[in-house]
Design a protein around this motif. Structure first.
Motif, PDB file in Angstrom:
ATOM      1  N   ARG A 143     -10.386  -2.217 -23.062  1.00  0.00           N
ATOM      2  CA  ARG A 143     -10.231  -0.928 -23.745  1.00  0.00           C
ATOM      3  C   ARG A 143      -9.224  -1.053 -24.894  1.00  0.00           C
ATOM      4  O   ARG A 143      -9.447  -0.538 -25.994  1.00  0.00           O
ATOM      5  CB  ARG A 143      -9.774   0.153 -22.755  1.00  0.00           C
ATOM      6  CG  ARG A 143     -10.885   0.677 -21.856  1.00  0.00           C
ATOM      7  CD  ARG A 143     -10.471   1.946 -21.116  1.00  0.00           C
ATOM      8  NE  ARG A 143      -9.246   1.799 -20.340  1.00  0.00           N
ATOM      9  CZ  ARG A 143      -9.176   1.356 -19.090  1.00  0.00           C
ATOM     10  NH1 ARG A 143     -10.277   1.002 -18.479  1.00  0.00           N
ATOM     11  NH2 ARG A 143      -8.010   1.269 -18.480  1.00  0.00           N
ATOM     12  N   ARG A 144      -8.123  -1.743 -24.665  1.00  0.00           N
ATOM     13  CA  ARG A 144      -7.098  -1.897 -25.703  1.00  0.00           C
ATOM     14  C   ARG A 144      -7.635  -2.721 -26.875  1.00  0.00           C
ATOM     15  O   ARG A 144      -7.381  -2.399 -28.042  1.00  0.00           O
ATOM     16  CB  ARG A 144      -5.843  -2.543 -25.125  1.00  0.00           C
ATOM     17  CG  ARG A 144      -5.070  -1.589 -24.240  1.00  0.00           C
ATOM     18  CD  ARG A 144      -3.837  -2.247 -23.692  1.00  0.00           C
ATOM     19  NE  ARG A 144      -3.157  -1.385 -22.726  1.00  0.00           N
ATOM     20  CZ  ARG A 144      -2.228  -1.794 -21.913  1.00  0.00           C
ATOM     21  NH1 ARG A 144      -1.855  -3.045 -21.914  1.00  0.00           N
ATOM     22  NH2 ARG A 144      -1.655  -0.939 -21.088  1.00  0.00           N
ATOM     23  N   ARG A 145      -8.385  -3.791 -26.569  1.00  0.00           N
ATOM     24  CA  ARG A 145      -8.962  -4.612 -27.640  1.00  0.00           C
ATOM     25  C   ARG A 145      -9.933  -3.785 -28.471  1.00  0.00           C
ATOM     26  O   ARG A 145      -9.988  -3.895 -29.697  1.00  0.00           O
ATOM     27  CB  ARG A 145      -9.677  -5.834 -27.065  1.00  0.00           C
ATOM     28  CG  ARG A 145      -8.715  -6.918 -26.649  1.00  0.00           C
ATOM     29  CD  ARG A 145      -9.456  -8.150 -26.214  1.00  0.00           C
ATOM     30  NE  ARG A 145      -8.519  -9.170 -25.757  1.00  0.00           N
ATOM     31  CZ  ARG A 145      -8.860 -10.234 -25.076  1.00  0.00           C
ATOM     32  NH1 ARG A 145     -10.138 -10.423 -24.748  1.00  0.00           N
ATOM     33  NH2 ARG A 145      -7.964 -11.124 -24.716  1.00  0.00           N
ATOM     34  N   SER A 146     -10.702  -2.967 -27.770  1.00  0.00           N
ATOM     35  CA  SER A 146     -11.652  -2.116 -28.478  1.00  0.00           C
ATOM     36  C   SER A 146     -10.904  -1.163 -29.411  1.00  0.00           C
ATOM     37  O   SER A 146     -11.305  -0.935 -30.556  1.00  0.00           O
ATOM     38  CB  SER A 146     -12.500  -1.345 -27.468  1.00  0.00           C
ATOM     39  OG  SER A 146     -13.338  -0.441 -28.129  1.00  0.00           O
ATOM     40  N   LYS A 147      -9.827  -0.606 -28.889  1.00  0.00           N
ATOM     41  CA  LYS A 147      -9.014   0.329 -29.684  1.00  0.00           C
ATOM     42  C   LYS A 147      -8.397  -0.403 -30.890  1.00  0.00           C
ATOM     43  O   LYS A 147      -8.400   0.129 -32.021  1.00  0.00           O
ATOM     44  CB  LYS A 147      -7.915   0.931 -28.790  1.00  0.00           C
ATOM     45  CG  LYS A 147      -7.076   1.970 -29.466  1.00  0.00           C
ATOM     46  CD  LYS A 147      -7.876   3.224 -29.700  1.00  0.00           C
ATOM     47  CE  LYS A 147      -6.963   4.332 -30.230  1.00  0.00           C
ATOM     48  NZ  LYS A 147      -7.685   5.530 -30.523  1.00  0.00           N
ATOM     49  N   VAL A 148      -7.917  -1.669 -30.649  1.00  0.00           N
ATOM     50  CA  VAL A 148      -7.329  -2.459 -31.752  1.00  0.00           C
ATOM     51  C   VAL A 148      -8.379  -2.726 -32.802  1.00  0.00           C
ATOM     52  O   VAL A 148      -8.133  -2.586 -34.016  1.00  0.00           O
ATOM     53  CB  VAL A 148      -6.716  -3.776 -31.204  1.00  0.00           C
ATOM     54  CG1 VAL A 148      -6.386  -4.736 -32.342  1.00  0.00           C
ATOM     55  CG2 VAL A 148      -5.476  -3.464 -30.385  1.00  0.00           C
ATOM     56  N   ARG A 149      -9.580  -3.103 -32.420  1.00  0.00           N
ATOM     57  CA  ARG A 149     -10.662  -3.357 -33.391  1.00  0.00           C
ATOM     58  C   ARG A 149     -10.988  -2.085 -34.174  1.00  0.00           C
ATOM     59  O   ARG A 149     -11.238  -2.123 -35.385  1.00  0.00           O
ATOM     60  CB  ARG A 149     -11.911  -3.857 -32.657  1.00  0.00           C
ATOM     61  CG  ARG A 149     -11.804  -5.305 -32.270  1.00  0.00           C
ATOM     62  CD  ARG A 149     -13.142  -5.827 -31.764  1.00  0.00           C
ATOM     63  NE  ARG A 149     -12.889  -6.976 -30.917  1.00  0.00           N
ATOM     64  CZ  ARG A 149     -13.124  -7.052 -29.621  1.00  0.00           C
ATOM     65  NH1 ARG A 149     -13.670  -6.033 -29.018  1.00  0.00           N
ATOM     66  NH2 ARG A 149     -12.827  -8.127 -28.948  1.00  0.00           N
ATOM     67  N   ALA A 156      -8.913  -1.397 -42.476  1.00  0.00           N
ATOM     68  CA  ALA A 156      -9.665  -2.114 -43.519  1.00  0.00           C
ATOM     69  C   ALA A 156     -10.394  -1.113 -44.413  1.00  0.00           C
ATOM     70  O   ALA A 156     -10.439  -1.262 -45.650  1.00  0.00           O
ATOM     71  CB  ALA A 156     -10.649  -3.084 -42.885  1.00  0.00           C
ATOM     72  N   ASN A 157     -10.940  -0.080 -43.809  1.00  0.00           N
ATOM     73  CA  ASN A 157     -11.660   0.941 -44.586  1.00  0.00           C
ATOM     74  C   ASN A 157     -10.677   1.730 -45.463  1.00  0.00           C
ATOM     75  O   ASN A 157     -10.990   2.082 -46.600  1.00  0.00           O
ATOM     76  CB  ASN A 157     -12.407   1.920 -43.671  1.00  0.00           C
ATOM     77  CG  ASN A 157     -13.645   1.302 -43.085  1.00  0.00           C
ATOM     78  OD1 ASN A 157     -14.206   0.376 -43.673  1.00  0.00           O
ATOM     79  ND2 ASN A 157     -14.088   1.817 -41.960  1.00  0.00           N
ATOM     80  N   LEU A 160      -9.738  -0.425 -48.473  1.00  0.00           N
ATOM     81  CA  LEU A 160     -10.818  -0.485 -49.461  1.00  0.00           C
ATOM     82  C   LEU A 160     -10.868   0.823 -50.239  1.00  0.00           C
ATOM     83  O   LEU A 160     -11.181   0.822 -51.419  1.00  0.00           O
ATOM     84  CB  LEU A 160     -12.163  -0.694 -48.741  1.00  0.00           C
ATOM     85  CG  LEU A 160     -12.404  -2.079 -48.155  1.00  0.00           C
ATOM     86  CD1 LEU A 160     -13.729  -2.085 -47.398  1.00  0.00           C
ATOM     87  CD2 LEU A 160     -12.406  -3.144 -49.246  1.00  0.00           C
ATOM     88  N   GLY A 161     -10.537   1.877 -49.609  1.00  0.00           N
ATOM     89  CA  GLY A 161     -10.586   3.197 -50.248  1.00  0.00           C
ATOM     90  C   GLY A 161      -9.405   3.375 -51.198  1.00  0.00           C
ATOM     91  O   GLY A 161      -9.475   4.140 -52.140  1.00  0.00           O
ATOM     92  N   CYS A 162      -8.315   2.698 -51.028  1.00  0.00           N
ATOM     93  CA  CYS A 162      -7.142   2.869 -51.877  1.00  0.00           C
ATOM     94  C   CYS A 162      -7.302   2.177 -53.123  1.00  0.00           C
ATOM     95  O   CYS A 162      -7.394   1.535 -53.902  1.00  0.00           O
ATOM     96  CB  CYS A 162      -5.876   2.366 -51.189  1.00  0.00           C
ATOM     97  SG  CYS A 162      -5.354   3.364 -49.786  1.00  0.00           S
TER      98      CYS A 162
END
Length: 162
Positions: A143-149, A156-157, A160-162
């Protein structure tokens, strides 16, 4: 242990049934003997009353002699039955003793096996509890890895938006 006990119980049941059959024959022999003795007593009384009648006396004497022969045969039959009963009781006692000895020899091994089984069950329970804890920790890590990803993807998004 239960299988052995059922087998031994079955053997003991057969032995008991034989004993009961011999006992019944013994009872019948006793009843027959009692009837013969009563008849003999009756005829002896008649014999005393008929001492003055020689023809009837000879008839009564023949009947008494026949009854005496029947009495001896019944006594012999009773003695044989008693002997068989004693032999059977001795065999039954020996079989019961052997069964008890066998159970007494096997009981410690069965108790050791039970103790080992209980210890193994405790170890398995502890292993299961450890596995459940590991599973909970693994699930938490996933669950924590999923949250980190998810957070990395958002970061990252946002870069890219900045």
């Amino acid at each position: 242990y239960e299988r052995i006990n059922r087998e031994e119980s079955s053997l003991l049941q057969v032995e008991c049934e034989k004993w009961w059959a011999l006992d019944e024959v013994h009872k019948q022999s006793n009843a027959k003997l009692a009837r013969i003795l009563r008849k003999k007593d009756e005829l002896n009384e008649r014999l005393e009353a008929l001492t003055k009648q020689p023809a009837e006396l000879r008839t009564v004497q023949r009947i008494c002699n026949a009854l005496n022969a029947d009495l001896k045969a019944a006594q012999k039959e009773r003695a044989e039955c008693s002997a068989k009963l004693e032999v059977h009781l001795a065999e039954l006692s020996e079989n019961v003793s052997k069964h008890n000895d066998r159970l007494n020899r096997e009981l410690p091994a069965l108790q050791r096996g039970r103790t080992k089984f209980e210890a193994q069950a405790k170890r398995m329970q502890a292993e299961l509890e450890n596995f459940q804890k590991i599973t909970e920790v693994s699930s938490s890590i996933v669950r924590r890895r999923s949250k980190v990803r998810q957070l990395e993807a958002q970061l990252a998004n946002s870069k890219l938006g900045c």
